[in-house]
Write a protein that holds these residues in place. Structure first.
Motif, PDB file in Angstrom:
ATOM      1  N   CYS A   1      36.936  44.626  48.822  1.00 24.65           N
ATOM      2  CA  CYS A   1      37.653  44.921  47.835  1.00 24.65           C
ATOM      3  C   CYS A   1      38.056  43.792  46.953  1.00 24.65           C
ATOM      4  CB  CYS A   1      39.043  45.619  48.293  1.00 24.65           C
ATOM      5  SG  CYS A   1      38.705  47.141  49.236  1.00 24.65           S
TER       6      CYS A   1
ATOM      7  N   CYS B   1      40.570  50.264  44.520  1.00 20.34           N
ATOM      8  CA  CYS B   1      39.549  49.464  43.713  1.00 20.34           C
ATOM      9  C   CYS B   1      38.096  50.192  43.346  1.00 20.34           C
ATOM     10  CB  CYS B   1      39.434  48.057  43.881  1.00 20.34           C
ATOM     11  SG  CYS B   1      38.548  47.854  45.526  1.00 20.34           S
TER      12      CYS B   1
ATOM     13  N   CYS C   1      39.808  44.340  52.745  1.00 15.00           N
ATOM     14  CA  CYS C   1      40.054  45.713  52.377  1.00 15.00           C
ATOM     15  C   CYS C   1      41.598  45.937  51.903  1.00 15.00           C
ATOM     16  CB  CYS C   1      39.276  46.527  53.168  1.00 15.00           C
ATOM     17  SG  CYS C   1      37.502  46.469  53.503  1.00 15.00           S
ATOM     18  N   HIS C   2      41.568  46.693  51.086  1.00 15.31           N
ATOM     19  CA  HIS C   2      42.849  47.388  50.864  1.00 15.31           C
ATOM     20  C   HIS C   2      43.377  48.228  51.843  1.00 15.31           C
ATOM     21  CE1 HIS C   2      42.094  46.671  46.568  1.00 15.31           C
ATOM     22  NE2 HIS C   2      43.158  46.177  46.586  1.00 15.31           N
TER      23      HIS C   2
ATOM     24  N   CYS D   1      36.712  52.336  48.596  1.00 20.46           N
ATOM     25  CA  CYS D   1      37.949  52.242  48.292  1.00 20.46           C
ATOM     26  C   CYS D   1      38.507  53.055  47.329  1.00 20.46           C
ATOM     27  CB  CYS D   1      38.100  50.746  48.127  1.00 20.46           C
ATOM     28  SG  CYS D   1      39.871  50.263  47.974  1.00 20.46           S
TER      29      CYS D   1
ATOM     30  N   ARG E   1      42.486  52.022  52.200  1.00 26.57           N
ATOM     31  CA  ARG E   1      41.007  52.070  52.486  1.00 26.57           C
ATOM     32  C   ARG E   1      40.770  51.891  54.015  1.00 26.57           C
ATOM     33  NH1 ARG E   1      36.026  47.952  50.641  1.00 26.57           N
ATOM     34  NH2 ARG E   1      34.178  49.406  51.125  1.00 26.57           N
TER      35      ARG E   1
END
Length: 108
Positions: A72, A64, A85-86, A61, A89
């Protein structure tokens, strides 16, 4: 044991197995399993195993620094909400999958 190298679903089976390892790594908080995901992923890509859409789970990621396979974590000004997940990402994964950008390290 006989392995069919022409198994039509081999790619999905492989990445499904990688998701299983990622889940085990998360469940046991095992850094060695996360490192194994990186090693296995690099070897598979070098052997020509195709990427599958994974929502970014198998890329590090950029927000992070979660390792491939790790979920994440919340970071100031980048809350996750109900996502694993962000978005950055996920976007990176989509671009890598389409060939717009090269695979980021450590999978390069």
């Amino acid at each position: 044991m006989r392995i069919d190298v022409d198994e039509p679903d081999a790619r999905n089976l492989f990445w499904g197995g990688m998701r299983d390892v990622a889940n085990a790594a998360a469940r046991h908080q095992d850094q060695a399993l996360y490192q194994a995901i990186i090693k296995i992923g690099r070897a598979a890509l070098a052997q020509g195993v195709d990427l599958v859409p994974s929502g970014g789970l198998f890329l590090q990621c950029p927000i992070c620094d979660a390792l491939p396979g790790q979920r994440c974590i919340n970071v100031a000004s980048h809350p996750l909400g109900d996502r694993a997940c962000h978005p950055e990402r996920v976007e990176l994964a989509a671009k890598a999958f389409s060939g717009e950008v090269p695979l980021p390290s450590p999978l390069r």
